[in-house]
Design an enzyme around this catalytic site. Structure first.
Site, PDB file in Angstrom:
ATOM      1  N   HIS A  28      -4.720 -12.461  44.020  1.00 37.03           N
ATOM      2  CA  HIS A  28      -3.693 -11.918  42.756  1.00 37.03           C
ATOM      3  C   HIS A  28      -2.661 -12.465  42.750  1.00 37.03           C
ATOM      4  O   HIS A  28      -1.831 -11.765  43.072  1.00 37.03           O
ATOM      5  CB  HIS A  28      -4.079 -10.997  42.006  1.00 37.03           C
ATOM      6  N   HIS A  29      -2.226 -13.221  41.578  1.00 38.50           N
ATOM      7  CA  HIS A  29      -0.250 -13.784  41.411  1.00 38.50           C
ATOM      8  C   HIS A  29      -0.248 -13.268  39.986  1.00 38.50           C
ATOM      9  O   HIS A  29      -0.493 -14.714  39.140  1.00 38.50           O
ATOM     10  CB  HIS A  29       0.034 -15.210  41.989  1.00 38.50           C
ATOM     11  N   GLU A  30       0.072 -12.266  39.908  1.00 28.70           N
ATOM     12  CA  GLU A  30       0.100 -12.700  38.078  1.00 28.70           C
ATOM     13  C   GLU A  30       1.997 -12.575  37.923  1.00 28.70           C
ATOM     14  O   GLU A  30       2.350 -12.797  38.603  1.00 28.70           O
ATOM     15  CB  GLU A  30       0.644 -10.492  37.289  1.00 28.70           C
ATOM     16  N   GLU A  43     -13.467  -9.834  28.715  1.00 32.00           N
ATOM     17  CA  GLU A  43     -12.352  -8.599  28.802  1.00 32.00           C
ATOM     18  C   GLU A  43     -11.756  -7.943  27.275  1.00 32.00           C
ATOM     19  O   GLU A  43     -11.615  -7.230  27.100  1.00 32.00           O
ATOM     20  CB  GLU A  43     -10.813  -8.698  29.870  1.00 32.00           C
ATOM     21  N   GLU A  97      -8.749 -19.853  32.639  1.00 32.69           N
ATOM     22  CA  GLU A  97      -9.643 -18.963  32.086  1.00 32.69           C
ATOM     23  C   GLU A  97      -9.037 -18.853  30.511  1.00 32.69           C
ATOM     24  O   GLU A  97     -10.662 -20.630  29.894  1.00 32.69           O
ATOM     25  CB  GLU A  97      -9.230 -17.500  31.538  1.00 32.69           C
ATOM     26  N   GLU A 131      -6.436 -17.418  23.278  1.00 37.78           N
ATOM     27  CA  GLU A 131      -7.361 -15.809  24.031  1.00 37.78           C
ATOM     28  C   GLU A 131      -7.475 -15.995  22.117  1.00 37.78           C
ATOM     29  O   GLU A 131      -7.825 -14.567  21.697  1.00 37.78           O
ATOM     30  CB  GLU A 131      -7.196 -15.215  24.165  1.00 37.78           C
ATOM     31  N   GLU A 183      -4.448 -17.338  31.995  1.00 42.19           N
ATOM     32  CA  GLU A 183      -3.668 -17.966  30.945  1.00 42.19           C
ATOM     33  C   GLU A 183      -2.662 -18.583  30.675  1.00 42.19           C
ATOM     34  O   GLU A 183      -1.357 -19.773  30.564  1.00 42.19           O
ATOM     35  CB  GLU A 183      -2.168 -16.769  30.432  1.00 42.19           C
TER      36      GLU A 183
END
Lengths: 699, 699
Positions: free
Chosen positions: A408-410, A503, A497, A169, A479
């Site tokens: 969403h799965h963080e 962001e 991503e 990133e 990530e």
């Protein structure tokens, strides 16, 4: 699709062979040889220009002799292959796959072990990989390092990011190879999770430009059961050397014969546009393995996400109350929680009204109080919503409105926890009508000692995609390790991503105006990115007068990104209330498509500008996006990509005269003209600006 | 069960406190103090005899100051607790839980951090643990080492095995503490998987005997979310020091406050029998967490297993054909595969005929061609049977015969693979009526760099048990970390191996005759062991004349082991055809029970002999087992454990006069007598021999 194969078999047993192989159009020439130590070498020329000077190949193994020297050639097979194919989703309806293959079987003289090298020479570049065939003397083996050289011919300009084991990133650095210095970078860049780095280690893909006008890109394709390859650069000699990301105990890859490495690729052209139109990485991946792909669909979506980045809402329900997964029931809400039933319904209404396919909701599940930076194994269970998020009610409401919910799965990097809960998580999704998941890996990896780009994690990302396919779930990983075309094989791997997304503009030094002109030459070569464009309220001072952060583009450029960024999954990332303020500009986001019959790269220069036109899959409409870096730009485009003889209505969304990414980013204008394939159109891009055009045929 | 708690709260803030605490019967005396450096110390006396001299306590942390010195006492709470309870399965219907608790709250003067020490003084020994309470200054923390000293009072005789990170499958060494030397051991011992070791590092539990006649045992209880504790022995001073098993990067434990370590235990008595009857380890674990335990049942079983160990059959179907999980369908059978449908039905018939509850089948599933020693992640999928094992047919056949099938899951140490497939594996079991699983972990652990006894694996073993409970599946883990009483909390954790089992006799130097007299003083203190006794064909020359291996006991001793080994899961390990040759001796295995109302340790001396009587749960029958080491033994037992006034038929299975474990192991005789509680019975145990007795009341 017909496959034409021309076979030319050559048997060779002499030492000192020096074989020349040419690409189908004869412009690219590879030489292969074995030197006096038995080391395999290759070199690559573009016409008469050297691209890669003589460079060595080999594998360094653990607890057994290396496969790096003492080789002789046993057999060589050369063939020419044409094998075009159709992607499930993509930039082209048909992808041309045309190459000369040069397959070399080597035998190590002393050990009698076999190592094969498979080269594929395309017009756009060279690809090769190591293959370890089934043999008596090699079964299980551990790769300690891969010794692949890319001995470049000069001190090229390079677009590079640090060879971090944990993150890509970064903002791209534009320097000559001699000036690469990771340690000189400002690391106050908003990246939450950094891993080991080294002074002159950079990531692939690295985009370069030589003094004699060649565009050169080094990358890899089809990374499966192998770590990601970084590149150690010799800043004096301009030789690059593969560096594989290590595991917890310093090993690189555990393999069993028969096995092969990923493809190593060197793209080269004197026309930057050909790098962008190349489908080399996809071509080097295995064909689609999912039989029924009817459930794999392109998707435009909105979601409860940007409001957290701008500080309007929170992921967590209760603030930092040290909650342990779903065990501590007595959470006291802070009142800023974004993922409420009510707010979700508002997004569903908005999606339904404006024709978006999906709604993403982040922060819906218990765990966010205590998720970041703690290297904690048990954070989320992926099935327990916060008390103010009613899963069933939302499921039924979304269904009634014809909108798909995106789960969403963080994981916070706790892959051990995610894998052991994955089946339960996917079953919960299907029960509640979720057909797509956005996953996140912000955190130090668990199993502890592993890195985001190691073999273990590469296997994890691919495992999740395969397991998701069994549930008919599409995956958008954040990530993760950066893609290398594996979505050809598993087209439900709809996006990732794995680069610096939009962001970062909301809360860090952000992405400079050139950022989006470099990504297509680097990260996007591996696969679609969920970049999350479409920010209309450019300056964060809109939310908080004290904030200095902003998106480093004009509003019109945010529209153009929907075309210049290829992804079958595109977010309209801004808040509904912001879109409602600019309904005319918003119309482009509503209209733009995300799956294509054909793509034409009209203009391209890495770090400066990109202009792309795309034809909608199965329709006569076209969309065009043009973006520039921090410099304004004027250009005139021929519209000869349009169907000859047809008339089109072109709606042009462009920067206003005084627009400027920093001084006046929201100044845009919209005009409608009538055009044909013979028309030309003049574009005026503001500094950090862009132009978006939609073309629809007039019957 | 009533809980009586007497509270005695003491507030203390002075330095140099030296507090004396006594066990309920006042025989055991602990002293606690803080020294001039602020280091907490304890010592332990048995009556007037020192057991542990002044010894330090502390935690060494990573990236923050240690919690090991600079402490002062904030508060002390002493109380006496009586809290008896009933295990679901066990040696006793009611377990007495009676102790004095001494709880010390410490504050580190400079850092203001809190550390609590909780001591529990039972009549049989001392237990203590570290507790890190919720506090502002400590949230997440990493334990680099635990600094717990056991400063022993003399050069005791010790029964010890090396402090291997990966295996406990060692023969016990009997030396003085001064002579502990791991590096001098013969490591050609049949252990497939050895980890890091150090010269004077040994495992707990370690059993010791002092010159002045004290039996001392150092162990731990309730190891949850923490690594296993080994012991570094100072062979000059006889101080032992905790050594925690490391993870892949050298860390020991990742914790979050509030947290606590496992209990560290020091049992001591002048009567060896009291060590064996102690329920200290179970008492220190949390009560049963499984609400409905109706499905947790004791089990005697037979299985397709010993025939592989004796070389009659193979686990694999196709030999070494390098099969990759279920992917390579074209396996050619070698003809020696044990787990066939036909053979399984033979075992089901045998189980049904002789009243066994279950049948275990190893080698039923694809993967065995390529499983051992390769550190391979994807070996088994746990759901794909070999072509000659018909899961459905066997399910229906077993059901028709009233026999339970026991599933086998060999993981080869690839825990990453097992965890991600666990839900599928358990669902497959339930679909096919399997309610119990035997798991195996023969191999280097994956995640690579982890060890069998580290925190990651401790968590894995406990995770599997918890997840199994949700499926109502009982677990019998092999090659796991050794139990520490967690089966009190999860009684579906019905047994474990985690020591050198009977199978080592089939193909290695085996287990010496003393082995089974030491295990109850060490490994069994933590929980039931699936030792797999009952071998009648003692010598492997029975199968292959060239073989020298043998079981190092007489046949009668194999019977006695069903009583001296406590386990609610017991295998009759030999082949059906061998049992059918000795139906009279086999009758004891058919009769013996595996769940008990009461247990009486009649005689015990570690390394020499053990005699135990047990009363069947809910019945008036009793069983007695007596075993000896390599020396013959004569003894006379009072049968005063029997119900007074009742008459019993006693069937005595004993060594024949000329029996000898090596020279004449199969010589046994059986006699039936009538006895009462007033009777005495004389036993004559051959070298390596034993006696088994069943008592049934005469109405």
């Amino acid at each position: 699709m017909k496959i034409r194969i021309v076979l030319a078999v050559v048997f060779i047993s002499i030492k000192g062979l020096n074989q020349e192989i040419k690409s189908p159009n004869k412009q690219l020439i590879m030489n292969f040889s074995i030197d006096s130590y038995g080391v395999p070498n290759y070199s690559l020329n573009y016409q008469s220009k050297p691209v890669v000077k003589t460079s060595s190949l080999g594998l360094i193994l653990k607890d057994m002799p290396d496969l790096a020297s003492d080789f002789q050639i046993h057999e060589v097979v050369e063939k020419i292959v044409r094998d075009d194919w159709h992607p499930v989703l993509g930039e082209y309806k048909t992808i041309e796959n045309h190459y000369v293959e040069y397959f070399v079987e080597l035998i190590q003289k002393q050990t009698k072990r076999k190592l094969n090298l498979r080269f594929r020479l395309y017009d756009i570049g060279l690809a090769f990989r190591y293959e370890i065939p089934t043999q008596d003397k090699v079964n299980y083996f551990i790769v300690k390092e891969e010794f692949t050289q890319f001995n470049l011919s000069g001190n090229h300009k390079a677009f590079w990011i640090p060879g971090d084991y944990d993150s890509q990133e970064y903002v791209y650095n534009e320097t000559n190879l001699s000036d690469i210095d990771v340690m000189s970078l400002d690391m106050n860049n908003g990246i939450g999770m950094k891993g080991p780095m080294s002074k002159s280690r950079i990531q692939s893909p690295v985009m370069m430009k030589s003094n004699d006008g060649l565009y050169i890109n080094i990358f890899e394709a089809a990374v499966l059961n192998y770590p990601i390859m970084h590149l150690d650069v010799n800043t004096q000699t301009f030789a690059m050397q593969s560096h594989l990301v290590a595991n917890a105990i310093g090993d690189k890859a555990y393999l069993q014969a028969h096995a092969h490495t990923p493809w190593r690729t060197i793209m080269v052209s004197d026309d930057a546009r050909k790098i962008l139109s190349s489908q080399l990485i996809l071509n080097l991946n295995e064909p689609n393995k999912i039989e029924d792909t009817s459930w794999i669909k392109p998707m435009k979506y909105v979601g409860i996400w940007w409001e957290m980045h701008v500080g309007k809402a929170t992921w967590d329900y209760a603030g930092s109350q040290n909650a342990q997964m779903a065990q501590d029931a007595a959470l006291t809400p802070t009142g800023k929680h974004g993922a409420t039933t009510e707010n979700t319904k508002r997004y569903i209404d908005f999606a339904a009204k404006h024709g978006f396919d999906g709604v993403l909701v982040e922060g819906w599940n218990v765990g966010w109080e205590d998720w970041f930076g703690n290297w904690k194994e048990e954070v989320f269970d992926f099935v327990t919503p916060y008390p103010d998020f009613n899963v069933e009610e939302i499921r039924d409401y979304a269904k009634s409105k014809g909108v798909q919910m995106i789960m969403h799965h963080e994981t916070s990097g706790s892959v051990a926890n995610y894998e052991r809960r994955l089946d339960r998580a996917f079953a919960f999704m299907k029960k509640n009508d979720y057909n797509a998941v956005k996953s996140g890996y912000v955190g130090k990896i668990i199993p502890r000692g592993e890195w985001h780009d190691g073999q273990t994690m590469v296997n994890h990302f691919n495992y999740v995609v395969k397991r998701a396919a069994e549930y008919q779930i599409m995956v958008n990983s954040h990530e993760s390790s950066r893609p290398t075309g594996v979505h050809r094989t598993y087209p439900n791997y709809i996006a990732a991503e794995a680069a610096r997304g939009n962001e970062f503009n909301a809360w860090s030094n952000g992405n400079p105006p050139s950022h989006e002109t470099i990504l297509p030459f680097t990260r996007f070569l591996g696969g679609p990115m969920d970049y999350t464009p479409g920010i209309f309220e450019i300056k964060m001072s809109h939310y908080d007068a004290s904030k200095k952060e902003q998106v480093h583009t004009t509003l019109a450029k945010q529209l153009a990104l929907y075309v210049t960024i290829y992804s079958p999954l595109q977010m309209a990332a801004d808040l509904p209330e912001n879109y409602e303020k600019y309904p005319d500009a918003f119309q482009f986001i509503k209209d733009v498509e995300v799956d294509w019959d054909y793509t034409k790269i009209l203009e391209a220069e890495p770090g400066n500008y990109i202009t792309i036109a795309r034809k909608t899959k199965g329709k006569e409409t076209w969309f065009l996006g043009a973006i520039t870096d921090e410099n304004s730009r004027k250009t005139e485009l021929k519209l000869d990509f349009l169907t000859p003889g047809k008339k089109y209505k072109a709606i042009i969304y462009e920067d206003a005269k005084d627009a400027h990414w920093e001084k006046n980013p929201k100044a845009y204008k919209i005009r409608t003209i009538q055009v044909t394939a013979k028309s030309k159109v003049k574009l005026n891009l503001a500094p950090g600006g862009g132009t978006a055009i939609s073309f629809s045929p007039i019957n």
